[in-house]
Motif scaffolding. Structure first.
Motif, short mmCIF file in Angstrom:
data_model
loop_
_atom_site.label_atom_id
_atom_site.label_comp_id
_atom_site.label_asym_id
_atom_site.label_seq_id
_atom_site.Cartn_x
_atom_site.Cartn_y
_atom_site.Cartn_z
N SER A 167 99.40 40.22 3.57
CA SER A 167 98.74 41.15 3.47
C SER A 167 98.04 40.64 2.67
O SER A 167 98.02 39.92 1.24
N ASP A 168 96.70 39.91 2.89
CA ASP A 168 95.07 39.61 1.81
C ASP A 168 95.35 40.36 0.28
O ASP A 168 94.73 39.80 -0.42
N THR A 169 95.37 41.11 0.56
CA THR A 169 95.96 42.29 -0.73
C THR A 169 97.04 42.02 -1.31
O THR A 169 96.84 41.72 -3.23
N TYR A 170 97.87 42.21 -0.99
CA TYR A 170 99.35 42.82 -1.58
C TYR A 170 100.03 41.93 -1.29
O TYR A 170 100.75 41.31 -2.17
N ALA A 171 100.42 40.72 -0.28
CA ALA A 171 100.74 39.22 -1.44
C ALA A 171 100.97 38.82 -2.72
O ALA A 171 101.61 38.42 -3.22
N PRO A 172 99.88 38.43 -2.34
CA PRO A 172 98.70 37.40 -3.68
C PRO A 172 99.97 38.20 -4.76
O PRO A 172 100.26 37.53 -6.17
N ILE A 173 100.01 39.48 -4.26
CA ILE A 173 99.70 40.48 -6.28
C ILE A 173 101.67 40.01 -5.91
O ILE A 173 102.51 40.16 -7.10
N ALA A 174 102.71 40.80 -5.30
CA ALA A 174 104.06 39.73 -5.10
C ALA A 174 104.66 39.09 -5.32
O ALA A 174 105.10 38.24 -5.92
N TYR A 175 103.58 37.64 -4.90
CA TYR A 175 103.42 36.19 -5.08
C TYR A 175 103.87 36.00 -6.62
O TYR A 175 104.72 35.21 -7.12
N LYS A 176 102.47 36.82 -7.26
CA LYS A 176 102.18 36.84 -9.10
C LYS A 176 103.27 36.73 -10.11
O LYS A 176 103.75 35.96 -10.77
N ALA A 177 104.21 38.13 -9.34
CA ALA A 177 105.40 38.33 -9.75
C ALA A 177 106.24 37.22 -9.71
O ALA A 177 107.63 37.05 -10.92
N LEU A 178 106.79 36.74 -8.48
CA LEU A 178 107.67 36.33 -7.82
C LEU A 178 107.72 34.57 -9.48
O LEU A 178 108.01 34.32 -10.00
N VAL A 179 106.74 34.22 -9.20
CA VAL A 179 106.21 33.21 -9.80
C VAL A 179 106.38 32.92 -11.27
O VAL A 179 106.60 32.75 -12.36
N SER A 180 106.12 34.89 -12.24
CA SER A 180 106.69 35.33 -13.48
C SER A 180 107.96 34.43 -13.43
O SER A 180 109.26 35.01 -14.59
N VAL A 181 109.09 35.78 -12.65
CA VAL A 181 110.09 35.39 -12.81
C VAL A 181 110.18 33.57 -12.77
O VAL A 181 111.59 33.71 -13.34
N VAL A 182 110.51 33.33 -11.33
CA VAL A 182 110.33 31.46 -11.84
C VAL A 182 110.41 31.03 -13.24
O VAL A 182 110.95 29.87 -13.61
N GLY A 183 108.89 31.15 -14.20
CA GLY A 183 108.66 30.70 -15.42
C GLY A 183 108.99 30.82 -16.25
O GLY A 183 109.24 30.51 -17.40
N CYS A 184 110.10 32.15 -16.05
CA CYS A 184 110.33 32.86 -17.14
C CYS A 184 111.89 33.56 -17.48
O CYS A 184 111.92 33.82 -18.48
N ALA A 185 112.89 33.31 -16.13
CA ALA A 185 113.49 34.18 -15.49
C ALA A 185 114.72 33.10 -17.03
O ALA A 185 114.52 32.16 -17.08
N PRO A 186 115.21 34.02 -17.67
CA PRO A 186 116.56 32.94 -18.66
C PRO A 186 117.53 32.80 -17.50
O PRO A 186 118.46 32.03 -18.64
N TYR A 198 92.74 45.22 4.08
CA TYR A 198 91.43 46.97 4.17
C TYR A 198 90.78 45.88 4.94
O TYR A 198 90.87 44.95 5.02
N SER A 199 89.45 46.70 4.18
CA SER A 199 88.18 46.20 5.26
C SER A 199 87.61 45.09 5.10
O SER A 199 87.67 44.07 6.19
N GLU A 200 87.51 44.81 3.70
CA GLU A 200 86.91 43.02 3.15
C GLU A 200 87.69 42.44 3.71
O GLU A 200 87.46 40.90 3.47
N GLY A 201 88.92 42.15 3.66
CA GLY A 201 89.54 41.37 4.29
C GLY A 201 89.71 40.82 5.43
O GLY A 201 90.33 39.76 6.13
N LYS A 202 89.46 41.93 6.45
CA LYS A 202 88.77 41.05 7.58
C LYS A 202 88.02 40.42 8.42
O LYS A 202 87.95 39.96 9.04
#
Length: 692
Positions: free
Chosen positions: A195-214, A250-254
């Motif tokens: 998803s050009d809208t939501y996949a990058p959002i989920a990715y940001k959360a993943l990267v934050s876990v990689v960067g901050c998980a104790p 969404y529309s503009e992503g297409k």
């Protein structure tokens, strides 16, 4: 990802002519440029400030950080992703002299006063917690923030007013939900795939876990899932644009050339100067850069090799995403499992129609969120007899089954300068939600996308979530290499509910170097065009005409009729030699389409234009088409209508319509010496061989 696709790219890696040192040095140069340019940005923005905090840059802007705190305090949709930036500060920069005591107090108040999950008390407003990207957003935020509070002596005893618990509780609770989510992604892949809208959002959360998980085990697990998603995105990107079929779009992503996933630039090194400049300071690339700079992540060589190969090689690969509700996994036993299904788009699936009610009761959401407030009208039925909800889910399967995100088998053909991607045999006739079934892509800088839609709203609109360009009714699609056949024949219930009466295709022909519209004697049409050395052709069985939109653009090719067949061919100078040879092969091709009906009632409803809405449908069933059903059905329906019993009317109507379902469509297509056959009830065959 299938074994064949995996082996293909392993071979590409082995044969890559670029050395390991070159790939890493080029990547590091781009990363260095990103970090330096971000630190020099004039804007006060929390992501710029994170880079400045890392560099201990005197240009640090307090208001950039405090703006994000104010956003969190508003408790609006998407705030879960604002929480991650606070997680980075709490984990890595809390002791920085740039973070004043006043800022610390404001951050502490903001992150402790927001409900970190549906189960915690408090007003939830329009905040969403349940889609796939929001789930990882909240789970990651609770785990990271809870861990930071738990591990810092001065914060460890702080009670979160939103829950009445300390950071240790939230660290443990967030970890449990997060690890469960990560394991689901490893087992089933992503539901909101590419998803050009939501996949990058989920990715940001993943990267934050990689960067901050104790916890090292959590960090390792998140790193694996992050690499998996990067792998998906590299395979699914054409230049800087996610251009495959997609789980949500969404529309503009297409169709918008300016809508790109700039993070791919760090890996590929492609894109225009303005696209590179726009990526500077972006949230996902800031988090990713910090992970690399802090030694929390090292990009695998394989990903850099794939990033190079996908822009240069001709390949066909297959991927599988998501879990279908009929596959018997993740049973609906409790609200936790139901939340998983909501993340898969199963809001009212025929298998799990109870989930909205199970979650609403478990977390007392009926007066705390907008969506459950809308569903509350049906709660008395649920309280009276849950089996009524089960029956409604089954009868409404044409509406509820399609939006479930999976299982999606995606096939993608790509060559230098072009891509064709589609979902194979995927829920044809059902409502799509926001899924995007197929797309051809040529020049991403010139709106070079071609795709079709059967909209649930026939009024043209280019708004973000327009039902004219987004979702609609899913086609049955089959693809073999550079050839795609896509057939539309909606479920009767969908046709009646939404008044389906057309299909349309995006083909921005004014952006093409050469273009022809070829009308055939049988009323069908070929649209054929060239952008640079890439070619595309689109066939519409129902013909059509270009419609000028309110914005003045003439890219919308509209075809009247409930059923339609599209055929898409892509080619290039490398694959087909000249454009003229490609063109001549298309216009000399032969297409035969047949539509038939599995029930005399369906034929009567179609012949008498009875499917433009529920009132017309009821009128025909009790009038001109009455003899096509058992008299007992007609009498029961008449009684229900006269008594204005909408529940009983819907039940009777749903049962009868589910018996006739949809029209059958058969296609035979000959091009050069190749013979394609495809039908609603038969698999795609090429020269007699079945293509699975």
């Amino acid at each position: 990802m299938t074994a064949s696709a995996f082996k293909t790219f392993i071979l590409l890696v082995i044969l890559s002519s670029t050395t390991k040192g070159d790939l890493f040095s080029e990547f590091e140069e781009r990363l260095d440029r990103f970090v330096v340019e971000t630190s020099r940005e004039d804007e006060c923005d929390v992501f710029n400030e994170l880079i400045r905090l890392y560099l201990q840059d005197d240009g640090f802007c307090v208001d950039g950080l405090m703006g994000e705190v104010r956003r969190i305090n508003e408790h609006t949709d998407g705030v879960d992703f604002s929480l991650h930036s606070m997680g980075w500060i709490l984990t890595h920069f809390w002791d920085s002299p740039m973070i004043s005591n006043e800022m610390k107090e404001n951050i502490t108040d903001a992150v402790t006063n927001i409900p970190l999950f549906l189960s915690y008390p408090g007003e939830l407003n329009n905040m969403q917690y349940w889609s796939e990207n929001h789930q990882i957003g909240w789970y990651a935020a609770e785990y990271i923030i809870g861990s930071a509070f738990s591990n810092r002596p001065e914060l460890s005893s702080v009670v979160f007013p939103s829950s009445g618990k300390t950071g240790k509780f939230h660290a443990d609770a967030g970890r449990h939900k997060l690890v469960r989510w990560l394991n689901f992604r490893l087992k089933y892949g992503f539901s909101e795939f590419n998803s050009d809208t939501y996949a990058p959002i989920a990715y940001k959360a993943l990267v934050s876990v990689v960067g901050c998980a104790p916890d090292q085990d959590v960090r390792d697990l998140a790193t694996i899932v992050m690499n998996l998603q990067l792998y998906d995105h590299l395979l699914g990107s054409h230049g800087l644009k996610l251009a495959t079929a997609r789980g949500r779009a969404y529309s503009e992503g297409k169709w918008d050339s300016n809508r790109v996933y700039g993070h791919m630039w760090l890996f590929k090194g492609v894109g225009s100067e303005s696209q590179e400049e726009n990526e500077i300071g972006s949230s996902q690339s800031v988090y990713f850069s910090l992970c690399v700079l802090m030694g929390r992540y090292k990009v695998p060589l394989t990903l850099l090799q794939i990033a190079k190969a996908v822009e240069e090689e001709t390949e066909l690969y297959e991927e599988r995403f998501g879990l279908g509700e009929y596959e018997g996994e993740v049973d609906v036993e409790d609200a936790e499992n139901c939340t998983f299904w909501l993340g898969n788009g199963g809001y009212f699936s025929p298998v799990h129609p109870r989930c909205l009610f199970v979650i609403g009761d478990a977390y007392d959401l009926w007066d705390r969120t907008e969506i459950w407030g809308q569903v509350k009208i049906a709660k008395p039925i649920w309280d009276l007899d849950p089996f009524i909800v089960d029956t409604a889910g089954e009868l409404g399967s044409p509406l509820g089954h399609g939006p479930v995100l999976g299982p999606a088998n995606m096939r993608t053909f790509r060559s230098n300068g072009l891509m064709l991607s589609s979902l194979q045999n995927y829920k044809g006739g059902y409502m799509a939600g926001q899924q995007h079934a197929w797309q051809a892509t040529l020049d991403t800088n010139r709106n070079g996308t071609v795709f079709s839609i059967q909209p649930t709203d026939s009024e043209s609109s280019d708004e973000h979530s327009s039902e004219y360009w987004v979702g609609g009714i899913l086609p049955r699609t089959g693809q073999f290499g550079s050839t795609l056949i896509s057939m539309y024949s909606p479920e009767v219930l969908n046709t009646a509910v939404f008044g389906i009466k057309l299909t349309h295709a995006h083909f921005d022909y004014k952006q093409f170097d050469e273009f022809s519209e070829v009308a055939n004697a049988d009323g069908s049409t070929w649209l054929i065009g060239r952008q640079g050395d890439a070619y595309v052709a689109l066939y519409s069985w129902q013909g059509g005409k270009f419609q000028v939109e309110n914005n003045g653009l003439e890219r919308d090719f509209v075809s009247e009729g409930v059923q339609n067949v599209y055929i898409c061919e892509v080619g290039s100078k490398q694959l087909n030699q000249s454009y003229d040879e490609f063109y001549q092969a298309i216009v000399r091709s032969d297409v035969q389409v047949r539509v038939s009906y599995n029930d005399s009632l369906l034929e009567c409803l179609v012949d008498n234009q009875c499917l433009s809405g529920i009132p017309d449908l009821l009128g025909c069933l009790l009038g001109v088409c009455r003899t096509m059903s058992e008299e007992s059905f007609s009498q029961n329906l008449l009684n229900a209508v006269q008594q204005r019993d909408s529940v009983y009317t819907s039940s009777i109507l749903g049962k009868r319509l589910n018996e006739i379902r949809k029209s059958d469509v058969e296609v035979e297509y000959r091009k050069n010496q190749t013979y394609f056959q495809f039908g609603w009830d038969r698999p795609l065959t090429v020269d007699g061989l079945e293509i699975s």
